[in-house]
Write an enzyme that holds these catalytic residues in place. Sequence first.
Site, PDB file in Angstrom:
ATOM      1  N   ASP A 137       0.814  -1.220   0.000  1.00 14.71           N
ATOM      2  CA  ASP A 137       0.000   0.000   0.000  1.00 14.71           C
ATOM      3  C   ASP A 137       0.847   1.269   0.000  1.00 14.71           C
ATOM      4  O   ASP A 137       2.023   1.251   0.370  1.00 14.71           O
ATOM      5  CB  ASP A 137      -0.880   0.037   1.256  1.00 14.71           C
ATOM      6  CG  ASP A 137      -2.033  -0.953   1.183  1.00 14.71           C
ATOM      7  OD1 ASP A 137      -2.048  -1.792   0.267  1.00 14.71           O
ATOM      8  OD2 ASP A 137      -2.920  -0.875   2.053  1.00 14.71           O
ATOM      9  N   HIS A 184      -6.260   3.268  -3.823  1.00 18.74           N
ATOM     10  CA  HIS A 184      -6.127   3.439  -2.362  1.00 18.74           C
ATOM     11  C   HIS A 184      -6.441   4.897  -1.995  1.00 18.74           C
ATOM     12  O   HIS A 184      -5.850   5.435  -1.069  1.00 18.74           O
ATOM     13  CB  HIS A 184      -4.714   3.037  -1.940  1.00 18.74           C
ATOM     14  CG  HIS A 184      -4.505   2.827  -0.462  1.00 18.74           C
ATOM     15  ND1 HIS A 184      -5.432   2.214   0.357  1.00 18.74           N
ATOM     16  CD2 HIS A 184      -3.456   3.148   0.356  1.00 18.74           C
ATOM     17  CE1 HIS A 184      -4.953   2.167   1.601  1.00 18.74           C
ATOM     18  NE2 HIS A 184      -3.768   2.742   1.632  1.00 18.74           N
ATOM     19  N   HIS A 222      -5.459   9.576   0.967  1.00 16.73           N
ATOM     20  CA  HIS A 222      -5.358   8.638   2.084  1.00 16.73           C
ATOM     21  C   HIS A 222      -6.095   9.125   3.341  1.00 16.73           C
ATOM     22  O   HIS A 222      -5.545   9.099   4.451  1.00 16.73           O
ATOM     23  CB  HIS A 222      -3.876   8.375   2.405  1.00 16.73           C
ATOM     24  CG  HIS A 222      -3.625   7.052   3.077  1.00 16.73           C
ATOM     25  ND1 HIS A 222      -3.738   6.880   4.450  1.00 16.73           N
ATOM     26  CD2 HIS A 222      -3.280   5.842   2.590  1.00 16.73           C
ATOM     27  CE1 HIS A 222      -3.446   5.626   4.748  1.00 16.73           C
ATOM     28  NE2 HIS A 222      -3.179   4.973   3.646  1.00 16.73           N
ATOM     29  N   HIS A 239       3.741  -2.117   3.204  1.00 13.50           N
ATOM     30  CA  HIS A 239       3.794  -0.776   2.602  1.00 13.50           C
ATOM     31  C   HIS A 239       5.101  -0.646   1.824  1.00 13.50           C
ATOM     32  O   HIS A 239       6.179  -0.769   2.429  1.00 13.50           O
ATOM     33  CB  HIS A 239       3.681   0.299   3.692  1.00 13.50           C
ATOM     34  CG  HIS A 239       2.346   0.260   4.391  1.00 13.50           C
ATOM     35  ND1 HIS A 239       2.086  -0.621   5.428  1.00 13.50           N
ATOM     36  CD2 HIS A 239       1.207   0.951   4.165  1.00 13.50           C
ATOM     37  CE1 HIS A 239       0.822  -0.452   5.820  1.00 13.50           C
ATOM     38  NE2 HIS A 239       0.266   0.486   5.071  1.00 13.50           N
TER      39      HIS A 239
HETATM   40 ZN   LIG Z   1      -2.577   3.079   3.290  1.00 12.14          ZN
END
Ligand SMILES: [Zn+2]
Length: 273
Positions: free
Chosen positions: A67, A125, A129, A223
């Site tokens: 991510d 995504h 954010h 991530h």
């Molecule tokens: Zn995230």
Amino acid sequence: MRLVSPANILSIVISLAVISLAAVGLGETSRRHKAADGNLWGLDRFRGGGLIRGPCARRACIALTFDDGPEHSTTPRVLDELDRRGVRATFFVVGRRFDGDGPIAERNREVLRDVWRRGHMVGNHTYTHPLMDRLDERSITREIERTDRVITETLGVRTFLFRAPYGAMQTPAARHAVYSRGLTPVFWAIDTRDWAAHSPEEVLANFRAGLDESPRGGVVLFHDTLPRTTQALPLVFDEIAARNEQRRTRGLPPYEFVGLDELWEPLRPSRAH
Ligand SMILES: [Zn+2]
């Protein structure tokens, strides 16, 4: 009234055959074109919604997800390690990282094109954010649509995979914004908590603990924006290989690396809203 002669029928049959062959030929061409791009994923399969909860349902599997990228200083190292191991993953990207004219955005766009060329899946995504549960539906829709646009502009494909920041989409506004667009939200079974870890070894320890808790595996959350994650990846792959050795000696099926399509559950109409 004109009757269709046998000769005419023959010519119609031949015409249809030629048209069919042409259609098959086009299909072959487009498949070859996708292969030339290095990516055979049909992201369209996730259109219309569904759900990917995280755990592996039927056997032992691992689906890697990354991510918050693309990030030019770290994502390429993740890609190199995935190539070394022959594993394809999914990257959930944040739109503002690769939108606009700035030099960083341009570098991150090139990284995202590389993600796709190397055969990985890409998901939305959001753009900035945010915690969606604090936003109204209009703002959430804007977050999703802006990233949808910039992914499509960059890759020429549309994605229907979606991951909510922090996995939070509890409010009716958030759920409706996601499901009404035909997106498939993706959660996870194993959280490596790499964002809170202080070292690659700690990321590995979190992964091991997660796999102990979910022995069948499933979707793993990383991530690709963190140097400690890029350093932890070889350790994680070695850990999976070691566990597979143990599993084989105990007669258990080894963990297989899978794409998210293996974990996809079609959305039932009653859950549509
Ligand atoms: Zn995230």
